[in-house]
Design an enzyme around this catalytic site. Structure first.
Site, short mmCIF file in Angstrom:
data_model
loop_
_atom_site.label_atom_id
_atom_site.label_comp_id
_atom_site.label_asym_id
_atom_site.label_seq_id
_atom_site.Cartn_x
_atom_site.Cartn_y
_atom_site.Cartn_z
N HIS A 47 -29.30 8.81 3.62
CA HIS A 47 -29.54 7.77 3.12
C HIS A 47 -28.17 6.78 2.56
CE1 HIS A 47 -33.58 7.91 3.97
NE2 HIS A 47 -33.86 9.19 3.34
N ASP A 83 -26.28 0.92 10.46
CA ASP A 83 -27.45 1.36 9.75
C ASP A 83 -27.10 0.49 8.08
OD1 ASP A 83 -29.21 3.92 9.10
OD2 ASP A 83 -28.06 3.56 7.29
N ASP A 121 -25.52 7.87 7.78
CA ASP A 121 -26.57 7.81 8.63
C ASP A 121 -26.10 7.37 10.00
OD1 ASP A 121 -28.03 8.98 6.46
OD2 ASP A 121 -29.63 7.27 6.43
N GLU A 150 -29.09 -0.09 4.31
CA GLU A 150 -29.83 0.56 3.04
C GLU A 150 -30.28 -0.62 2.33
OE1 GLU A 150 -30.84 3.57 3.05
OE2 GLU A 150 -29.42 4.29 4.58
#
Length: 290
Positions: A235, A77, A240, A79
């Site tokens: 987030h 994941d 996540d 961001e």
């Protein structure tokens, strides 16, 4: 062992010197404290560019290498500062190794997560920061350069790939194309020659959850399966990725009956092969055919 009220230390199962730090409570301060310790420990234990040693083979290595045709699933994941991987900053990255036990049950393994410094000239959309809650310029956020963060992630992935006698990692993600696009763009931008992930194949939990549960939103898919979801931690790349890993293993473990039937048929067709050996090089064109 507890280091201070916000973080707990976990030692990597793949590397004698590797460590992972997982926030105990939500919030940016917890994640910044985690980064300080993780960065210091990584520097003290080993260089991210050091040669990866051969780890002890996992007891269930043959099951894993057979289960996904020589690929090791690793949940990723990211961001970011926007949606364009060529121009927008990578701000956090997390990778969660998928393990398997001797009964053939998949389980969520170790988490490796880093804050990342925006590359020079990177675009950062304030709307994206409002969603993630990340402050890229906070003085208590000692993030790593892109290359260093990826080298550390890749090192742990390679150790797991070797431990399971697989030939390559395959990215698992919720909207996996997004995470893979940022990963590949970062690799290209930093002229990194070795990438343990397949360059385009993925397991996307959006499609898997939609087919299995009728839900494509991560929070809703987890909720209908009874897996906890904390919106206050959403987030964060590590959170996540861990929840996506929980979703992935739940779906795959639920497919055991159909997988075992397919294995019987594959044996009848003479398709059963020895576990694949690790390739001598990580050629991006590898495994593009049937």
């Amino acid at each position: 062992s507890t280091l201070f009220p916000y973080t707990t230390l976990f030692r990597s199962p793949y590397s004698a010197g590797g460590v992972s730090l997982r926030p105990r409570h939500a919030g940016a301060l917890a994640r910044w404290g985690t980064d300080v310790l993780a960065t210091a420990m990584s520097d003290e234990t080993q260089s991210p560019e050091a040669e990866v040693p051969d780890p002890a083979p996992k007891p269930a290595a043959a099951l894993m290498s057979r289960r996904f045709r020589g690929f090791l699933p690793v949940v990723v994941d990211v961001e970011c500062g926007g949606f364009n991987p060529a121009t927008d900053a990578l701000l956090e990255i997390a990778a969660v190794i998928i393990d398997i036990d001797e009964a053939g049950t998949l389980r969520r393994g170790a988490t490796h997560s880093f804050h990342v410094k925006p590359f020079e000239g990177a675009r950062i959309d304030q709307a994206a920061l409002a969603v993630t809650g990340i402050d890229p310029w906070h003085p208590l956020r000692p993030a790593l350069p892109e290359r260093d963060a990826l080298l550390r992630i890749f090192r742990e992935v390679r150790l797991a790939v070797r431990a399971y006698n697989c030939k390559r990692a395959i990215l698992v993600g919720h909207n996996a194309a997004f995470d893979l696009a940022f990963l590949n763009a970062t690799v290209a931008r930093n002229e990194m020659k070795r990438n343990p992930f397949h360059p385009f194949s993925t397991f996307d939990t959006v499609a898997l959850a939609g087919a299995a549960f009728g839900q494509t939103v991560l929070a809703k898919a987890l909720t209908v399966m009874g897996i906890p979801w904390d919106p206050s931690q959403a987030h964060s790349a590590a959170y996540d990725a861990e929840r996506t890993a929980d979703l992935f293993v739940t779906i795959v473990n639920g497919m055991r009956a159909s997988y075992e039937q397919a294995e019987i048929r594959a044996r009848e067709l003479g398709w059963f092969e020895k576990p694949p050996a690790e390739p001598a090089s990580e050629d991006p064109t590898m495994e593009t055919g049937e």
